[in-house]
Design a protein around this motif. Structure first.
Motif, mmCIF file in Angstrom:
data_model
loop_
_atom_site.group_PDB
_atom_site.id
_atom_site.type_symbol
_atom_site.label_atom_id
_atom_site.label_comp_id
_atom_site.label_asym_id
_atom_site.label_seq_id
_atom_site.Cartn_x
_atom_site.Cartn_y
_atom_site.Cartn_z
ATOM 1 N N THR A 98 0.785 -1.243 0.000
ATOM 2 C CA THR A 98 0.000 0.000 0.000
ATOM 3 C C THR A 98 0.815 1.290 0.000
ATOM 4 O O THR A 98 0.266 2.355 -0.280
ATOM 5 N N ALA A 99 2.100 1.223 0.307
ATOM 6 C CA ALA A 99 2.899 2.453 0.462
ATOM 7 C C ALA A 99 2.904 3.314 -0.798
ATOM 8 O O ALA A 99 2.572 4.499 -0.755
ATOM 9 N N THR A 100 3.293 2.722 -1.924
ATOM 10 C CA THR A 100 3.382 3.526 -3.148
ATOM 11 C C THR A 100 2.002 3.973 -3.625
ATOM 12 O O THR A 100 1.860 5.052 -4.206
ATOM 13 N N ARG A 101 0.986 3.153 -3.351
ATOM 14 C CA ARG A 101 -0.380 3.532 -3.744
ATOM 15 C C ARG A 101 -0.874 4.749 -2.964
ATOM 16 O O ARG A 101 -1.784 5.449 -3.410
ATOM 17 N N MET A 102 -0.272 4.977 -1.786
ATOM 18 C CA MET A 102 -0.670 6.126 -0.980
ATOM 19 C C MET A 102 0.291 7.300 -1.151
ATOM 20 O O MET A 102 0.256 8.262 -0.387
ATOM 21 N N GLY A 103 1.178 7.192 -2.135
ATOM 22 C CA GLY A 103 2.032 8.325 -2.482
ATOM 23 C C GLY A 103 3.287 8.470 -1.655
ATOM 24 O O GLY A 103 3.921 9.532 -1.687
ATOM 25 N N LEU A 104 3.716 7.426 -0.944
ATOM 26 C CA LEU A 104 4.927 7.509 -0.135
ATOM 27 C C LEU A 104 6.147 7.075 -0.942
ATOM 28 O O LEU A 104 6.029 6.263 -1.870
ATOM 29 N N THR A 105 7.300 7.597 -0.593
ATOM 30 C CA THR A 105 8.537 7.089 -1.176
ATOM 31 C C THR A 105 8.787 5.685 -0.629
ATOM 32 O O THR A 105 8.268 5.311 0.420
ATOM 33 N N ARG A 106 9.592 4.914 -1.338
ATOM 34 C CA ARG A 106 9.841 3.536 -0.925
ATOM 35 C C ARG A 106 10.460 3.471 0.466
ATOM 36 O O ARG A 106 10.054 2.678 1.313
ATOM 37 N N HIS A 107 11.433 4.339 0.725
ATOM 38 C CA HIS A 107 12.108 4.312 2.021
ATOM 39 C C HIS A 107 11.191 4.758 3.155
ATOM 40 O O HIS A 107 11.210 4.173 4.245
ATOM 41 N N ALA A 108 10.380 5.779 2.918
ATOM 42 C CA ALA A 108 9.447 6.229 3.959
ATOM 43 C C ALA A 108 8.461 5.117 4.299
ATOM 44 O O ALA A 108 8.165 4.867 5.479
ATOM 45 N N GLY A 109 7.964 4.414 3.280
ATOM 46 C CA GLY A 109 7.055 3.305 3.518
ATOM 47 C C GLY A 109 7.712 2.184 4.293
ATOM 48 O O GLY A 109 7.121 1.616 5.221
ATOM 49 N N MET A 142 0.972 10.297 7.478
ATOM 50 C CA MET A 142 0.172 10.074 8.674
ATOM 51 C C MET A 142 -1.003 9.130 8.375
ATOM 52 O O MET A 142 -1.306 8.225 9.166
ATOM 53 N N ALA A 143 -1.659 9.332 7.236
ATOM 54 C CA ALA A 143 -2.758 8.451 6.851
ATOM 55 C C ALA A 143 -2.277 7.014 6.686
ATOM 56 O O ALA A 143 -2.954 6.060 7.101
ATOM 57 N N TYR A 144 -1.095 6.854 6.093
ATOM 58 C CA TYR A 144 -0.503 5.518 5.911
ATOM 59 C C TYR A 144 -0.205 4.878 7.268
ATOM 60 O O TYR A 144 -0.505 3.702 7.496
ATOM 61 N N GLY A 145 0.385 5.662 8.176
ATOM 62 C CA GLY A 145 0.685 5.145 9.504
ATOM 63 C C GLY A 145 -0.567 4.746 10.268
ATOM 64 O O GLY A 145 -0.607 3.701 10.930
ATOM 65 N N ILE A 146 -1.613 5.575 10.168
ATOM 66 C CA ILE A 146 -2.882 5.265 10.840
ATOM 67 C C ILE A 146 -3.498 3.998 10.255
ATOM 68 O O ILE A 146 -3.997 3.133 10.989
ATOM 69 N N PHE A 147 -3.449 3.874 8.928
ATOM 70 C CA PHE A 147 -4.003 2.692 8.261
ATOM 71 C C PHE A 147 -3.332 1.413 8.766
ATOM 72 O O PHE A 147 -4.009 0.442 9.125
ATOM 73 N N LEU A 148 -2.000 1.395 8.795
ATOM 74 C CA LEU A 148 -1.284 0.206 9.261
ATOM 75 C C LEU A 148 -1.565 -0.064 10.738
ATOM 76 O O LEU A 148 -1.760 -1.220 11.149
ATOM 77 N N TRP A 149 -1.581 1.007 11.534
ATOM 78 C CA TRP A 149 -1.791 0.854 12.978
ATOM 79 C C TRP A 149 -3.183 0.303 13.274
ATOM 80 O O TRP A 149 -3.334 -0.627 14.071
ATOM 81 N N VAL A 150 -4.192 0.845 12.638
ATOM 82 C CA VAL A 150 -5.554 0.352 12.853
ATOM 83 C C VAL A 150 -5.684 -1.093 12.396
ATOM 84 O O VAL A 150 -6.334 -1.921 13.057
#
Length: 319
Positions: free
Chosen positions: A108-119, A299-307
């Protein structure tokens, strides 16, 4: 009218002295008055957001040392049998949750617009142990300072929310101490908030959560190796969480060395106070600059994984 921070800043040196005095006063309150972990964290956040942290660099250095010393000290309050029981109950759940989080994060990382390393950094922090995992993985994959800053910001913010939210949810769901200890060890990012949340829930929850979380932290090593292979990184930069070995030694001493019980209660008590101070210091790093640096999508990516990991692990534990 300007913000409180701006109005104080206009007075230059006097602002710095006021903020510094409040920082040290709150630190002493957290260490000596017996306030809860959640309140200590909130005090730190309030200070950081309103006045800023006049001792930010010192706080960041102290967090790592205090957390490790506090965790080692908690080992004097646990037995080997407790650790074995907790490890057996939590091993399969730990492995399942780590694999699930990393795979979901990669998809899901790249689909949510994150760089590979940030994801990779945010998913590693969510899967294993928050800031420690990010700090271990970042040099291996040669992550940029920007990606590291964003990942740490996401994890620290959600980690703070978890410390406040998890205990009430556990009581609302009538979770046993064993269930809550397992859940907090799996679904809360950093060791500091895992221990803080479980300590407020009860001694059995604390013992289980600490043991399972430290076992989880050991997965930093194979994860770093995997990331090095995937990213072509430097295996020599993999860091080993040495303090876990000292925690085990403290637990062994408490279980098998006569006379240790005479001072073990005092060590555990001061370790808990050290943890409360650690959480205040973590809160005090939540400055306006940190909050602004995170951005919406990370932040949205982090919340998604955490939930996802919180709900899935809760379902496995409760049902």
């Amino acid at each position: 009218m300007g913000s409180l921070h701006e109005r104080f800043s206009a007075s230059g040196g006097s602002f710095h002295r006021v903020a510094q005095s409040l920082f040290f006063l709150m630190s002493l309150l957290c260490l000596f008055t017996g306030i809860s972990s959640a309140i200590a964290l909130m005090l730190g956040i309030i200070l950081a957001v309103t006045l800023g942290n006049p001792c930010l660099e010192m706080a960041q250095k102290a967090i790592s040392v205090l957390l490790r010393l506090s965790v080692i000290g908690l080992g004097f309050g646990m037995s080997v049998q407790q650790a074995i029981d907790a490890s057996q109950n939590g091993f399969l759940l730990t492995v399942t949750s780590i694999v699930f989080t990393l795979v979901l994060g990669a998809l899901t990382a790249t689909r949510m617009g994150l760089t590979r390393h940030a994801g990779q950094l945010i998913s590693s922090g969510t899967a294993i142990c928050g800031g420690s995992a990010i700090a271990a993985v970042a040099p291996v994959i040669k992550a940029s300072p920007r990606d590291i800053s964003v990942a740490l910001g996401v994890v620290f913010i959600l980690n703070s929310v978890a410390l406040i939210v998890f205990p009430p949810v556990g009581h609302w769901l009538s979770m046993t101490q064993e269930q809550f200890g397992l859940w907090s060890a799996i679904a809360i990012h950093d060791t500091s908030s895992v221990v803080g949340a479980s300590a407020s829930y009860g001694p059995e929850a604390l013992a289980i959560a600490t043991t399972v979380k430290l076992g989880r932290a050991l997965w930093i090593i194979p994860l770093s190796l995997l990331m090095a292979v995937i990213s072509g990184g430097n295996v020599r930069k993999i860091s080993i969480p040495w303090f876990i070995g000292l925690f085990i030694l403290a637990m062994l001493a408490n279980s098998f060395i006569p006379g240790v019980e005479m001072f073990s209660d005092d060590i555990v008590e001061w370790s808990k106070r050290g943890l409360v101070l650690t959480l205040f210091l973590i809160g005090s790093t939540m400055t306006r600059d940190l909050l602004r640096s995170v951005g919406f999508m990370p932040m949205a990516y982090g919340i998604f994984l955490w939930v996802a990991i919180a709900l899935s692990s809760l379902g496995l534990i409760m049902y």
